[in-house]
Write a protein that holds these residues in place. Structure first.
Motif, PDB file in Angstrom:
ATOM      1  N   ILE A  22      99.639 -42.666   9.681  1.00  0.00           N
ATOM      2  CA  ILE A  22      99.953 -41.626   9.183  1.00  0.00           C
ATOM      3  C   ILE A  22     101.241 -40.804   9.327  1.00  0.00           C
ATOM      4  CG2 ILE A  22      99.332 -40.103   7.333  1.00  0.00           C
ATOM      5  CD1 ILE A  22      96.619 -41.040   7.719  1.00  0.00           C
ATOM      6  N   PHE A  23     100.638 -40.264  10.431  1.00  0.00           N
ATOM      7  CA  PHE A  23     101.406 -39.121  11.789  1.00  0.00           C
ATOM      8  C   PHE A  23     103.385 -39.639  11.621  1.00  0.00           C
ATOM      9  CE2 PHE A  23     103.509 -37.338  15.254  1.00  0.00           C
ATOM     10  CZ  PHE A  23     103.612 -36.087  14.466  1.00  0.00           C
ATOM     11  N   LEU A  24     103.192 -40.818  12.043  1.00  0.00           N
ATOM     12  CA  LEU A  24     104.602 -41.346  12.542  1.00  0.00           C
ATOM     13  C   LEU A  24     105.330 -41.342  10.703  1.00  0.00           C
ATOM     14  CD1 LEU A  24     103.879 -43.637  15.394  1.00  0.00           C
ATOM     15  CD2 LEU A  24     104.530 -42.200  15.441  1.00  0.00           C
ATOM     16  N   SER A  25     104.532 -42.248   9.747  1.00  0.00           N
ATOM     17  CA  SER A  25     105.273 -42.013   8.178  1.00  0.00           C
ATOM     18  C   SER A  25     105.373 -41.036   7.588  1.00  0.00           C
ATOM     19  CB  SER A  25     104.375 -43.407   7.510  1.00  0.00           C
ATOM     20  OG  SER A  25     102.646 -42.271   7.020  1.00  0.00           O
ATOM     21  N   SER A  26     105.457 -39.853   8.338  1.00  0.00           N
ATOM     22  CA  SER A  26     105.032 -38.183   7.584  1.00  0.00           C
ATOM     23  C   SER A  26     106.908 -37.761   8.200  1.00  0.00           C
ATOM     24  CB  SER A  26     104.480 -37.469   8.102  1.00  0.00           C
ATOM     25  OG  SER A  26     102.508 -38.358   7.556  1.00  0.00           O
ATOM     26  N   LEU A  27     106.534 -38.487   9.212  1.00  0.00           N
ATOM     27  CA  LEU A  27     108.114 -37.515  10.068  1.00  0.00           C
ATOM     28  C   LEU A  27     109.412 -38.345   9.701  1.00  0.00           C
ATOM     29  CD1 LEU A  27     106.937 -39.261  13.522  1.00  0.00           C
ATOM     30  CD2 LEU A  27     106.335 -36.119  12.829  1.00  0.00           C
ATOM     31  N   SER A  28     109.900 -38.756   8.568  1.00  0.00           N
ATOM     32  CA  SER A  28     110.927 -39.178   7.763  1.00  0.00           C
ATOM     33  C   SER A  28     112.212 -38.236   7.688  1.00  0.00           C
ATOM     34  CB  SER A  28     111.558 -40.803   7.373  1.00  0.00           C
ATOM     35  OG  SER A  28     112.433 -40.892   6.371  1.00  0.00           O
ATOM     36  N   THR A  29     113.077 -37.356   7.914  1.00  0.00           N
ATOM     37  CA  THR A  29     113.811 -36.835   7.488  1.00  0.00           C
ATOM     38  C   THR A  29     115.416 -37.072   6.797  1.00  0.00           C
ATOM     39  OG1 THR A  29     115.178 -35.570   9.181  1.00  0.00           O
ATOM     40  CG2 THR A  29     112.888 -34.615   8.731  1.00  0.00           C
ATOM     41  N   ALA A  30     115.209 -38.088   6.203  1.00  0.00           N
ATOM     42  CA  ALA A  30     116.017 -38.684   5.953  1.00  0.00           C
ATOM     43  C   ALA A  30     115.861 -38.383   4.044  1.00  0.00           C
ATOM     44  CB  ALA A  30     116.067 -40.618   5.651  1.00  0.00           C
ATOM     45  N   VAL A  31     117.116 -38.173   3.140  1.00  0.00           N
ATOM     46  CA  VAL A  31     117.332 -37.984   2.077  1.00  0.00           C
ATOM     47  C   VAL A  31     116.026 -39.496   1.117  1.00  0.00           C
ATOM     48  CG1 VAL A  31     118.635 -38.242  -0.007  1.00  0.00           C
ATOM     49  CG2 VAL A  31     119.953 -37.240   2.338  1.00  0.00           C
ATOM     50  N   ASP A  32     116.150 -38.959  -0.004  1.00  0.00           N
ATOM     51  CA  ASP A  32     114.926 -39.480  -0.458  1.00  0.00           C
ATOM     52  C   ASP A  32     114.158 -40.532   0.130  1.00  0.00           C
ATOM     53  OD1 ASP A  32     115.654 -38.505  -2.605  1.00  0.00           O
ATOM     54  OD2 ASP A  32     118.056 -40.048  -2.653  1.00  0.00           O
ATOM     55  N   ALA A  33     113.264 -40.241   0.739  1.00  0.00           N
ATOM     56  CA  ALA A  33     112.694 -41.382   2.641  1.00  0.00           C
ATOM     57  C   ALA A  33     111.253 -41.908   1.597  1.00  0.00           C
ATOM     58  CB  ALA A  33     112.848 -40.956   3.823  1.00  0.00           C
ATOM     59  N   VAL A  34     110.317 -42.447   1.588  1.00  0.00           N
ATOM     60  CA  VAL A  34     109.749 -42.941   1.663  1.00  0.00           C
ATOM     61  C   VAL A  34     108.544 -42.260   2.619  1.00  0.00           C
ATOM     62  CG1 VAL A  34     107.775 -44.835   1.142  1.00  0.00           C
ATOM     63  CG2 VAL A  34     109.769 -44.840  -0.079  1.00  0.00           C
TER      64      VAL A  34
END
Length: 88
Positions: A22-34
């Motif tokens: 869950i933590f790793l899936s929460s790290l994205s800062t890309a535009v419109d990231a899931v």
């Protein structure tokens, strides 16, 4: 992570593994990231030979939003970590 360690006890790492996912899936800062994972996806990623089904079900609720202050659930049911406390 402490709540996940308490859930697991001395002979398991299932909840800790779920929290890491869950933590790793929460790290994205890309535009419109899931961001975040739903519970069924967490169980799919944790499925492995020798890992008991009961352990996978326990990992479905790693610490719950009440057990981890920064764990949030989205409107679609995905779990993710944010930098604000979950006060509910």
């Amino acid at each position: 992570m402490r709540a996940a360690e308490q859930i697991d006890g001395p002979d398991s790492t299932d909840a800790q593994d779920a929290v890491k996912l869950i933590f790793l899936s929460s790290l994205s800062t890309a535009v419109d990231a899931v961001r975040g994972l739903d519970r069924s996806t967490i169980v799919e990623y944790l499925a492995a030979p020798g890992r008991a089904q009961r352990a996978q079900e326990r990992a479905r609720r790693p610490a719950g939003p009440g057990g981890a202050w920064y764990l949030h659930a989205t409107a679609s049911g995905a779990l993710l970590f944010r930098n604000t406390e979950n006060l509910s």
